[in-house]
Design an enzyme around this catalytic site. Structure first.
Site, PDB file in Angstrom:
ATOM      1  N   ASP A  52      -6.776   1.828   4.769  1.00  0.00           N
ATOM      2  CA  ASP A  52      -7.935   2.648   5.149  1.00  0.00           C
ATOM      3  C   ASP A  52      -9.228   1.993   4.663  1.00  0.00           C
ATOM      4  O   ASP A  52     -10.327   2.486   4.929  1.00  0.00           O
ATOM      5  CB  ASP A  52      -7.797   4.097   4.659  1.00  0.00           C
ATOM      6  N   GLU A 190      -3.368   0.014  -8.485  1.00  0.00           N
ATOM      7  CA  GLU A 190      -4.714  -0.519  -8.307  1.00  0.00           C
ATOM      8  C   GLU A 190      -5.554  -0.357  -9.572  1.00  0.00           C
ATOM      9  O   GLU A 190      -5.676   0.747 -10.117  1.00  0.00           O
ATOM     10  CB  GLU A 190      -5.405   0.181  -7.112  1.00  0.00           C
TER      11      GLU A 190
HETATM   12  O1  KIV Z   1      -6.860   0.307   1.977  1.00  0.00           O
HETATM   13  C1  KIV Z   1      -6.573  -0.697   1.312  1.00  0.00           C
HETATM   14  O2  KIV Z   1      -7.018  -1.819   1.595  1.00  0.00           O
HETATM   15  C2  KIV Z   1      -5.694  -0.530   0.167  1.00  0.00           C
HETATM   16  C3  KIV Z   1      -5.482  -1.723  -0.714  1.00  0.00           C
HETATM   17  C4  KIV Z   1      -6.671  -1.944  -1.562  1.00  0.00           C
HETATM   18  C5  KIV Z   1      -4.246  -1.620  -1.505  1.00  0.00           C
HETATM   19  O3  KIV Z   1      -5.183   0.519  -0.056  1.00  0.00           O
END
Ligand code: KIV
Length: 272
Positions: A52, A190
């Site tokens: 997202d 994260e």
């Molecule tokens: O939306 C995204 O790019 C993510 C990553 C940072 C893991 O969830």
């Protein structure tokens, strides 16, 4: 006789589990469109995430909150067309799974049915347990996401490192164990301390994929636009830029403009 296409061994959840068990690191990158997905797949990246983060890097929003389920499906359809081997995961966008588990299942089914993706990712632990159980019961692979969860940005107010305090670290560990027990096939960690990420990775059976979580996770993920240097103003400590495409593309376009204006382009060989 087999064709070249048939010889490609697709990455599955079992491949990822076996990689964790053998100690081979998993590479994961974001993709939002056909052309980039084709390059990343061709390069051998095992997992593509239709994140997202498309809300930020593709649409220019400040947060991941505005992107819709329809928009995520559109991106996922484009990515799937570019992939022969990689496992493709799609983020359930904000508001499509937190309300109730029935809605969560409907959202996940739409993603799987309309895009052809291989699994979904959602943010949170205990709070979204019912949604996870329901999606898993439909046979849809689920990846969790703990630590910095950008869909909750307004609850925390910052993108600072998470789980530095003991009580947060304990909750994160509890949530990671829960995701493992429920049957998720992996979990993104994260922006948490490397020590904690190692402890979590060693304490659960499923693969962990880190972003800003140090070297001891089962694999790593980055936003492809950041890795390629297409973004300029986002410079967290964990980011390694492998190219500086923003400046390279800008120079190329400046050169193109000069050559159009001077009538140097197109030349004799570039016309009919
Ligand atoms: O939306 C995204 O790019 C993510 C990553 C940072 C893991 O969830």
């Amino acid at each position: 006789m087999s064709t070249a296409k048939e010889e490609i061994k697709r990455v599955t959840v079992s491949t990822l589990q076996a990689m964790k068990e053998s100690g081979e690191k998993i590479s994961m990158l974001t993709a939002y469109d056909f052309s980039m997905a084709r390059i990343l797949d061709d390069a051998g990246c095992e997992v593509l995430l239709v994140g997202d983060s498309a809300s930020n890097v593709m649409a220019g929003h400040e947060t991941t909150l505005p992107i819709t389920l329809d928009q995520m499906i559109y991106h996922a359809q484009s990515v799937i067309r570019g992939v022969h081997r990689a496992f493709v995961i799609v983020d359930l966008p904000f508001g499509s799974y937190q309300g109730n588990s029935r809605e969560a299942l409907q959202s996940a089914i739409r993603i799987m049915k309309e895009s052809g993706a291989h699994g979904v990712k959602l943010e949170g632990g205990e709070e979204v347990k019912e949604s996870i159980v329901r999606i898993l019961s439909a046979g849809i692979p689920v990846m969790g996401h703990l630590g910095l969860t950008p869909q909750s940005i307004y609850k925390f107010g910052t993108y600072m490192v998470r789980a530095k305090e003991e009580f947060e670290a304990e909750k994160l560990m509890k949530d990671a164990k829960l995701l493992d027990e429920l049957g998720c096939f992996g979990v993104v960690l994260e922006k948490i301390p490397a020590k904690l990420a190692k402890l979590v990775t060693d304490s659960i059976s499923i693969p962990t994929i880190g972003i800003g979580a140090g070297p001891h996770t089962s694999g790593q993920v980055l936003v492809t636009h950041d890795l390629l240097g297409l973004t300029k103003d986002f410079n967290p400590r964990f980011l390694r830029r492998y190219l500086n495409l923003y400046d390279d593309i800008k120079s190329a376009v400046e050169q193109y403009i000069v050559e159009v204006k001077s009538s140097d382009f197109p030349n004799k060989k570039e016309q009919y």
